[in-house]
Design an enzyme around this catalytic site. Structure first.
Site, PDB file in Angstrom:
ATOM      1  CG  ASP A 139      -0.027  -0.270   2.072  1.00  0.00           C
ATOM      2  OD1 ASP A 139      -0.891  -1.149   3.054  1.00  0.00           O
ATOM      3  OD2 ASP A 139       1.363   0.219   2.406  1.00  0.00           O
TER       4      ASP A 139
ATOM      5  CG  ASP B 156       0.218   4.274   4.278  1.00  0.00           C
ATOM      6  OD1 ASP B 156      -0.388   3.851   3.685  1.00  0.00           O
ATOM      7  OD2 ASP B 156       0.649   3.577   4.778  1.00  0.00           O
TER       8      ASP B 156
ATOM      9  CG  ASP C  88       8.903   1.165  12.734  1.00  0.00           C
ATOM     10  OD1 ASP C  88       9.010   1.708  11.796  1.00  0.00           O
ATOM     11  OD2 ASP C  88       7.999   0.436  12.719  1.00  0.00           O
TER      12      ASP C  88
HETATM   13  P1  ATP Z   1       4.466  -3.049   5.294  1.00  0.00           P
HETATM   14  O1  ATP Z   1       5.126  -2.925   4.047  1.00  0.00           O
HETATM   15  O2  ATP Z   1       4.204  -4.317   5.767  1.00  0.00           O
HETATM   16  O3  ATP Z   1       2.872  -2.455   5.534  1.00  0.00           O
HETATM   17  P2  ATP Z   1       4.847  -0.666   6.643  1.00  0.00           P
HETATM   18  O4  ATP Z   1       6.408  -0.364   6.893  1.00  0.00           O
HETATM   19  O5  ATP Z   1       4.082   0.134   5.581  1.00  0.00           O
HETATM   20  O6  ATP Z   1       4.603  -1.661   5.560  1.00  0.00           O
HETATM   21  P3  ATP Z   1       3.129  -0.223   7.851  1.00  0.00           P
HETATM   22  O7  ATP Z   1       2.604  -0.951   9.788  1.00  0.00           O
HETATM   23  O8  ATP Z   1       2.475   0.147   7.351  1.00  0.00           O
HETATM   24  O9  ATP Z   1       4.196  -0.279   8.176  1.00  0.00           O
HETATM   25  O10 ATP Z   1       3.012   1.161   8.619  1.00  0.00           O
HETATM   26  C1  ATP Z   1       3.500   2.067   8.004  1.00  0.00           C
HETATM   27  C2  ATP Z   1       4.444   3.546   8.505  1.00  0.00           C
HETATM   28  O11 ATP Z   1       4.163   3.928  10.790  1.00  0.00           O
HETATM   29  C3  ATP Z   1       5.867   2.355   9.205  1.00  0.00           C
HETATM   30  O12 ATP Z   1       6.659   2.245   7.745  1.00  0.00           O
HETATM   31  C4  ATP Z   1       6.693   3.517   9.968  1.00  0.00           C
HETATM   32  O13 ATP Z   1       6.681   4.495   9.732  1.00  0.00           O
HETATM   33  C5  ATP Z   1       5.436   3.494  10.693  1.00  0.00           C
HETATM   34  N1  ATP Z   1       5.260   2.885  12.103  1.00  0.00           N
HETATM   35  C6  ATP Z   1       3.945   2.027  11.881  1.00  0.00           C
HETATM   36  N2  ATP Z   1       3.807   1.195  13.153  1.00  0.00           N
HETATM   37  C7  ATP Z   1       4.686   1.436  13.891  1.00  0.00           C
HETATM   38  C8  ATP Z   1       5.196   1.714  14.771  1.00  0.00           C
HETATM   39  N3  ATP Z   1       4.730   0.914  16.037  1.00  0.00           N
HETATM   40  N4  ATP Z   1       6.817   2.453  15.693  1.00  0.00           N
HETATM   41  C9  ATP Z   1       7.158   3.629  15.193  1.00  0.00           C
HETATM   42  N5  ATP Z   1       6.258   3.525  13.353  1.00  0.00           N
HETATM   43  C10 ATP Z   1       5.412   2.979  12.693  1.00  0.00           C
HETATM   44 MG    MG Z   2       2.088  -0.084   5.566  1.00  0.00          MG
END
Ligand code: ATP
Ligand code: MG
Length: 452
Positions: free
Chosen positions: A66, A68, A153
């Site tokens: 996705d 964002d 994170d």
């Molecule tokens: P994926 O491809 O698995 O969705 P993602 O990096 O997009 O990986 P998400 O859980 O969708 O992960 O979260 C989007 C963003 O929000 C992350 O890249 C990070 O920057 C931030 N984020 C999400 N969860 C946390 C957390 N628990 N603590 C700090 N930052 C977070």
């Molecule tokens: Mg994501």
């Protein structure tokens, strides 16, 4: 605007700006809907950045699941720009812009840490409220991109792709880390894990998914802080476990859960069972089951928490049934007691919703029926709505060495036969085959398994 709102960022260094010519992220790989949102923000005079996993994945040549977006526009301002926009979250922190089935999430830059449980509510007057363990209970306050960075994170998750000139803004060394395939927490690792212990699971998830190595400082506190998972709400742990184990990297993720010593806090009974008997059929079934789950994801076939939890809990169920080395006892009463014991203990850690937990229990309870190969009951099993999943579990039990592979082969064969020949096949089975090879109590109570 709050007079001190810009203050915290004052001390942070400026970003390294990687120009378009020096990174591989192409607009052709960004979803057209995300691009529409980004351009609309930009044209309205706001900042528009692609953020998080999408930037990371594109940088690595992967396909993001996705896209964002982060902006300096406040949610209300975002809403005014789009007809198809809805504000979500308890205090309307996020904007969802909908294009048919596709939803683009637009978040306003935040001042402090995020990942608040929206259900706990947020008091806009407060920056951030921590509990005695240093975990975030609430936070909120819109900020600038400089502030938004630090609540994220891992460095590789904190990159911003700027729609104004297609450059990537990197405040934290995320680009070099991603290139070196290093997963590194931003800031002091212990503090960041304490703020949100789920980051420990995220560390395992990203390391497995991206094939990254944890930076030694990011890995070091894990075993010591693993206990903090005990206080994470079980519903959130279900979501995280599902993300961790249903995304195509279950086998390696599970290995990391063990290596980082997180497993005993997530699935204590399973951790005990496989620690006691790492080469038992149950432990092997778990491994094979996770590999099979990953293969299904690769093949674009559906995966479910129902089957996943049956596989995960299998070694614990065998152990609770008094047969840590298998085979699963056939006595339904014993089986039900063992399964429910394991399931209810697991539910204290991870809320497995009933719609998955109950069918999972059925999969287990159907297993002894595969041992009955003669007569109508065998044919009825073929018609059972859960036959397919139960049969898949049977195949794993055979492959793991728990049961005679002949049983699984027979059921595989039976399914290939035309209707009429099936009847002949089950009627041709010796009557003994109707009974379990294990001795049953003589005066068995006539109680049907729940799955019937
Ligand atoms: P994926 O491809 O698995 O969705 P993602 O990096 O997009 O990986 P998400 O859980 O969708 O992960 O979260 C989007 C963003 O929000 C992350 O890249 C990070 O920057 C931030 N984020 C999400 N969860 C946390 C957390 N628990 N603590 C700090 N930052 C977070
Ligand atoms: Mg994501």
């Amino acid at each position: 605007m709050h007079p001190y709102e810009e203050e915290p960022s004052a001390g942070h260094p400026p970003p390294v700006i990687v120009p378009r010519a020096e990174h591989p992220i192409s607009r052709a790989d960004i979803s057209p809907n995300a691009l529409k949102v980004l351009y609309r923000l930009k044209d309205a005079g706001y900042q528009g950045f692609l953020v998080g996993g999408a930037v990371r994945d594109l940088l690595l040549g992967l396909h993001p699941k996705d896209f964002d977006i982060a902006t300096d526009a406040h949610p209300e301002q975002v809403r005014k720009l789009f007809r198809n926009c809805r504000l979500i979250g308890r205090r309307f922190h996020l904007a969802h812009v909908r294009f048919g089935m596709d939803i683009i999430e637009v978040a306003t830059f935040r001042a402090a840490h995020t990942e608040v449980d929206e259900d706990h509510g947020v008091d806009e007057a407060e920056h951030r409220v921590l509990d005695v363990h240093g975990r975030i209970l609430r936070d909120n306050l819109y900020g600038s991109i400089e502030e938004d960075v630090w609540r994220r994170d891992f460095t590789a998750n904190a990159l911003y792709y700027n729609i104004a000139d297609y450059s990537v803004w990197d405040y934290v060394g995320g680009v070099p880390d991603a290139r070196a395939r290093v997963l590194r927490l931003i800031g002091d690792p212990e503090t960041r894990y304490r703020e949100d212990p789920v980051r420990m699971l995220r560390a395992a998830r990203f390391a497995a998914k991206l094939d990254f190595t944890l930076h030694p400082d990011t890995e070091a506190p894990l075993a010591r802080l693993a206990y903090m998972l005990d206080s994470v709400p079980p519903a959130r742990l279900f979501d995280e476990t599902a993300k961790l184990l249903l995304a195509g990297h279950a086998a390696s993720s599970f290995g990391l859960l063990r290596r980082f010593e997180l497993l005993p806090h997530l699935m204590p009974d399973v951790a005990t069972a496989i620690a006691e008997a790492p080469e038992s059929p149950g432990a092997r079934l778990l491994r094979l089951g996770l590999e099979g789950t990953d293969q299904r994801v690769r093949d674009d076939r559906p995966v479910t928490p129902t089957f996943l939890f049956a596989v995960l809990l299998w070694p614990a169920i065998l152990r609770a049934a008094g047969a840590p080395d298998g085979p699963l006892p056939a006595d339904p009463q014993l089986l039900l007691t063992a399964t429910d014991e394991v399931l209810s203990r697991q539910l204290r850690r991870i809320t497995i919703p009933k719609r998955f937990g109950l069918p999972m229990r059925d999969l287990v309870m159907l297993q002894p029926r595969f041992e009955r190969r003669s007569g109508r009951r065998a044919l009825r099993l073929l018609e059972h709505p859960k036959f397919r999943a139960a049969y898949d579990l049977l195949l794993l039990r055979a492959a793991s060495g728990e049961i005679d592979p002949g049983i699984a082969e027979w059921w595989t064969q039976l399914q290939t036969l035309p209707e009429a020949e099936r009847v002949a096949e089950v009627e041709g089975q010796p009557a003994e085959a109707a009974e379990s090879p294990r001795r049953r109590p003589r005066r068995r109570r006539r109680r049907r398994p729940a799955a019937d």
